[in-house]
Structures are given as C-alpha cells and as structure tokens.
Design a protein around this motif. Structure first.
Motif, short mmCIF file in Angstrom:
data_model
loop_
_atom_site.label_atom_id
_atom_site.label_comp_id
_atom_site.label_asym_id
_atom_site.label_seq_id
_atom_site.Cartn_x
_atom_site.Cartn_y
_atom_site.Cartn_z
N ILE A 340 0.84 -1.19 0.00
CA ILE A 340 0.00 0.00 0.00
C ILE A 340 0.88 1.25 0.00
CG2 ILE A 340 -1.67 1.31 1.36
CD1 ILE A 340 -2.40 -1.57 2.55
N ALA A 341 1.89 1.23 0.87
CA ALA A 341 2.75 2.41 0.97
C ALA A 341 4.07 2.02 1.62
CB ALA A 341 2.07 3.49 1.81
N THR A 342 5.12 2.73 1.22
CA THR A 342 6.43 2.61 1.86
C THR A 342 6.73 3.96 2.49
OG1 THR A 342 7.15 1.02 0.21
CG2 THR A 342 8.87 2.12 1.46
N TYR A 343 7.05 3.92 3.77
CA TYR A 343 7.26 5.17 4.51
C TYR A 343 8.75 5.38 4.73
CZ TYR A 343 2.28 4.67 5.25
OH TYR A 343 0.94 4.52 5.04
N GLU A 344 9.21 6.58 4.37
CA GLU A 344 10.65 6.86 4.37
C GLU A 344 11.02 7.96 5.36
OE1 GLU A 344 12.79 5.44 1.95
OE2 GLU A 344 11.43 4.64 0.42
N GLU A 345 10.25 8.12 6.44
CA GLU A 345 10.54 9.24 7.36
C GLU A 345 11.70 8.97 8.31
OE1 GLU A 345 6.32 9.60 6.12
OE2 GLU A 345 7.18 8.06 7.39
N HIS A 346 12.18 7.72 8.32
CA HIS A 346 13.28 7.39 9.24
C HIS A 346 14.62 7.41 8.51
CE1 HIS A 346 10.73 6.23 12.62
NE2 HIS A 346 9.94 5.64 11.75
N GLU A 347 15.68 7.71 9.27
CA GLU A 347 17.02 7.70 8.69
C GLU A 347 17.89 6.65 9.37
OE1 GLU A 347 18.49 11.70 9.04
OE2 GLU A 347 16.60 12.50 8.27
N ASP A 348 17.31 5.89 10.28
CA ASP A 348 18.06 4.88 11.02
C ASP A 348 17.22 3.60 11.05
OD1 ASP A 348 20.01 3.73 12.59
OD2 ASP A 348 20.01 5.32 14.12
N SER A 349 17.81 2.51 11.56
CA SER A 349 17.09 1.24 11.62
C SER A 349 15.76 1.40 12.35
CB SER A 349 17.93 0.20 12.37
OG SER A 349 19.02 -0.19 11.59
N VAL A 350 14.68 0.89 11.74
CA VAL A 350 13.37 0.91 12.39
C VAL A 350 13.25 -0.38 13.20
CG1 VAL A 350 10.88 0.99 12.05
CG2 VAL A 350 12.40 2.31 10.54
N TYR A 351 13.32 -0.24 14.51
CA TYR A 351 13.31 -1.42 15.39
C TYR A 351 11.91 -1.80 15.85
CZ TYR A 351 18.39 -1.54 15.90
OH TYR A 351 19.73 -1.67 15.68
N ALA A 352 10.95 -0.89 15.70
CA ALA A 352 9.61 -1.22 16.20
C ALA A 352 8.54 -0.51 15.39
CB ALA A 352 9.49 -0.82 17.67
N VAL A 353 7.46 -1.25 15.10
CA VAL A 353 6.25 -0.66 14.52
C VAL A 353 5.07 -1.24 15.29
CG1 VAL A 353 7.16 -0.34 12.17
CG2 VAL A 353 6.09 -2.51 12.76
N ASP A 354 4.02 -0.45 15.45
CA ASP A 354 2.83 -1.00 16.11
C ASP A 354 1.61 -0.15 15.81
OD1 ASP A 354 1.51 -2.98 17.60
OD2 ASP A 354 3.14 -3.00 19.07
N TRP A 355 0.46 -0.80 15.86
CA TRP A 355 -0.82 -0.13 15.63
C TRP A 355 -1.33 0.47 16.93
CZ3 TRP A 355 -2.61 0.33 10.75
CH2 TRP A 355 -2.12 -0.55 9.78
N SER A 356 -2.05 1.56 16.81
CA SER A 356 -2.74 2.11 17.98
C SER A 356 -3.82 1.14 18.43
CB SER A 356 -3.39 3.45 17.60
OG SER A 356 -4.40 3.78 18.53
N SER A 357 -4.05 1.06 19.75
CA SER A 357 -5.13 0.20 20.23
C SER A 357 -6.46 0.96 20.26
CB SER A 357 -4.81 -0.35 21.62
OG SER A 357 -4.36 0.69 22.45
N ALA A 358 -6.41 2.28 19.99
CA ALA A 358 -7.63 3.11 20.04
C ALA A 358 -8.16 3.45 18.65
CB ALA A 358 -7.36 4.39 20.81
N ASP A 359 -7.25 3.61 17.69
CA ASP A 359 -7.66 4.02 16.34
C ASP A 359 -7.08 3.02 15.34
OD1 ASP A 359 -7.83 5.08 13.80
OD2 ASP A 359 -7.38 7.13 14.41
N PRO A 360 -7.93 2.21 14.69
CA PRO A 360 -7.41 1.14 13.83
C PRO A 360 -6.68 1.65 12.59
CG PRO A 360 -9.80 1.30 13.63
CD PRO A 360 -9.40 2.21 14.75
#
Length: 387
Positions: A340-360
């Motif tokens: 769907i999309a590739t997000y490039e806002e980071h400049e270093d290793s992305v060690y964690a991603v997670d969904w909000s538990s309040a807003d899907p």
C-alpha cells in the motif's frame, strides 16, 4: 492530503522499545523506552491528539537500565512490563519487571498540558520477574484477552509462565519449559495467541518457530528453518486462529498456517535488510505493518489470506446466495496482495512498529535514533475497506 501527513516526535535518546497502551481504547497512546548508557533511561508516554495533529508527552524515569522491550497490561491502563539491561559482575543481565505509572498519568488522569519544564515522574515497581536461574529476558508477553494476571517471559532457552498476584505485587512462577538441543538455544521473541482461549504461545529461536500449549507447557508445532537467518518477530492474525506472521534477518516476511507448517502460505520480499517487526492490524487483518534496518516502514495489503478476502467478512450462508447471483464468467476474482505504501521518514534502523489500540487506522514506528513517527493508513484505502 493534509490528513495523511506523518507526525514526527524526537526523543533525544536512542530507543528500540515501543508499545501501544493496550488497555486504552479511547485515547491514542504509545509508550517508548530509551536506551542510554550515559543518562537515566526513560519511558516517554506519547499521547496523540488526533483532532489537532499534535503530540503531548510525559516522561517516566526508568533508572534501572536500558530498555530492550516494553509491553502493557491488556486490562489495567496503568500497568506495564519492561526488559532492561542490568550490569552484574562483569556481564550484563537483561532483567524484567512489572511497573505502575502514577495515577495522574493514566489516560484520563489530570495531568497539566505538555510543556518542556514538566518534571519527570517515577514508576512504582510492582514486582520483578525473577530470572536469576534462567538467564537474560528477551521479552514479556501478556495473556491478550486476560485480566492482566498472566504473563509469559522468555529467558535464554526458558519459557516461563507467571501469575501476577496481590495486585501484581508478586510474580509466582506457575510453570516453565526449556529448549533442549545443541548450540546456542536462545529465544528472540514470542507472542501469545488471542485465540484458543489463551492456551497457545508462539516463540522464535534462531531460525525456528515453535508453538506451545500453556496448560502443559508442551510443544504443539515446530517450523524449522522458518527463515534463512534469525527470526526477529512474530504476530498472530487477530481474526484467523491458525494464521501467524514472522519476519527475520533474511529480509523476508512470511505467513504461516500452523496446521500445515511445511511451507509458508505467502512470503513478502519488500525489505532490503533485516526485518525487526511485523504487526497485523487488530481490526482489518489484511493490513500488515513491517519495520526494518533498511530504515523503511512498509504497509502491505495481504487481502488474499485475510479474513475478508472479498472485501468484507464472508459468512458461509451468504456465500451460496452470492454465488447464485454472480453472472457466469465472473467467477470469484481474488483481489491482489500489494504494497500500500512505503514510509521513508526514518534515517536509522526501524526497530519497532505498532498499531494504535484506540484508532485502527493509525500506527507508530520507532527508529534507533529516537525518532517516533505517527502515520495513518491512506484515506482512500480506508474508505475502500469500509465501504
């Protein structure tokens, strides 16, 4: 579109531990744990104000050491667990503890609006998950649908089931099991399945994924060589009880049906470096999020193996009517899986991603340089899924 623009927050510390506040289903809240050798470590409570697109933060002091993993109680908004480094006699041991945040910081508490001068708060230690006999803790995972009284921790080659008693002030080891065999047997991660009435846990060690029955602490399934290199993370499909996603240092994300583990159901090869994290969306399981050392976050649409392969939840009873109505020649055309999309806002290793538990439709990603990015599922896709 303004609405889809990312919101970026800098922690000023290196960090690799991220979790949503699982028990909080109204406010959008993430917790981030820092890794600093020089300064006292902290947990940043990051509240996202969706209407004004701004972040409010509070800081909890975590003076016991660098945070490697953080997880929150599914039942109590004020309770969390951390795995942290503690230097002891020339070697570093990773310990685990359960904590309570101050009442005023619980969601809905009366904390003054964020300003940089607001003091750091202290965590109340509830109990240690004592691992002196078991080695270093890799992670702590809570029984997902439980009352917050059961946790599993993985320490070296041991899987440990704890009962938190006396308002979580005491952790009693209820049962345990160990990996047997040659070589470095060390768990890297684990997830507790939301299905099977909370009796199944999946673990990763080296290139192997195993399923465990928490009642007998015995192995249910074993996927050897699930990945070509180390398996970094696992997640269960919230809507399909036998489906499990894994990712690892072979740059791949794989999807498994645990009833038949000879081959993955699907494999994604979109990342160009180690994949540290994979997360299913809690409501719409075709949405899968991954983060990698290639500094990218990828949102994939795995619709063909989702619980809604034809765009909405299909009931067996509905199916026969639909099939009768469908004109000849328009046989069921399975939708295509896609990025769907590739997000490039980071400049270093992305060690964690997670969904909000309040807003899907909202998710966070964290890179090692302490950059936290909050993004939304593209609006067009959201409406496509909903309508």
């Amino acid at each position: 579109m303004e609405d889809d623009a990312p919101v970026i927050y800098g922690l000023e510390f290196q960090a690799r531990a991220l979790t949503p506040q699982t028990a909080e289903t109204d406010a959008i809240r993430f917790l981030v744990g820092t890794q600093s050798l020089k300064y006292d470590n902290q947990i940043h409570i990051v509240d996202f104000d969706d209407e004004n697109n701004i972040i409010n933060k509070n800081v909890l002091l975590h003076q016991v050491g660098e945070i490697w993993h953080i997880s929150t109680s599914p039942a109590d908004k004020g309770v969390l667990a951390t795995c942290y480094n503690k230097p002891s006699d020339s070697k570093v041991l990773t310990c685990a503890a359960v904590w309570r945040m101050p009442k005023e910081l619980e969601p809905g508490g009366h904390e003054s609006p964020d300003d940089s001068a607001s003091p750091a708060h202290t965590l109340e230690l509830l109990c240690h998950l004592d691992n002196t006999a078991h080695g270093s803790m890799a992670c702590v995972t809570w029984e997902p649908t439980g009352d917050g009284k059961k946790v599993i921790s993985l320490a070296d080659n041991h899987i440990l089931l704890w009962d938190l008693q006396e308002s979580s002030s005491q952790a009693v080891l209820a049962s345990s099991a160990s990996l047997e065999g040659k070589g470095q047997l060390k768990f890297t991660s684990g997830r507790w399945s939301p299905h099977h009435t909370g009796t199944q846990v999946a673990t990763a060690n080296d290139t192997t994924i195993r399923g465990w029955d928490t009642r007998s602490m015995s192995q249910i399934y074993c996927i050897e060589n699930a990945h070509g290199q180390l398996v970094r993370d696992l997640d269960f499909n919230p809507n399909k009880q036998y489906y499990l996603a894994s990712c690892g240092d072979d740059c791949k994300v794989k999807f498994w049906d645990t009833r038949n583990v000879t081959e993955p159901v699907k494999t994604l090869e979109q990342h160009s470096h180690w994949v540290w994290n994979v997360r299913y969306n809690h409501s719409h399981d075709q949405l899968v999020l991954t983060g990698s050392s290639d500094s990218r976050v990828i949102l994939s649409n795995m619709v063909s193996i989702s619980s809604e392969p034809f765009g909405h939840l299909v009931d067996d009873d509905d199916l026969s009517d639909q099939e009768e109505r469908r004109p000849e020649g328009k046989s069921q055309e399975p939708p295509q899986d896609s990025v769907i999309a590739t997000y490039e806002e980071h400049e270093d290793s992305v060690y964690a991603v997670d969904w909000s538990s309040a807003d899907p439709w909202l998710f966070a990603s964290l890179s090692y340089d302490g950059r936290l990015v909050i993004n939304r599922v593209p609006r067009a896709l959201k409406y496509h899924i909903l309508l």
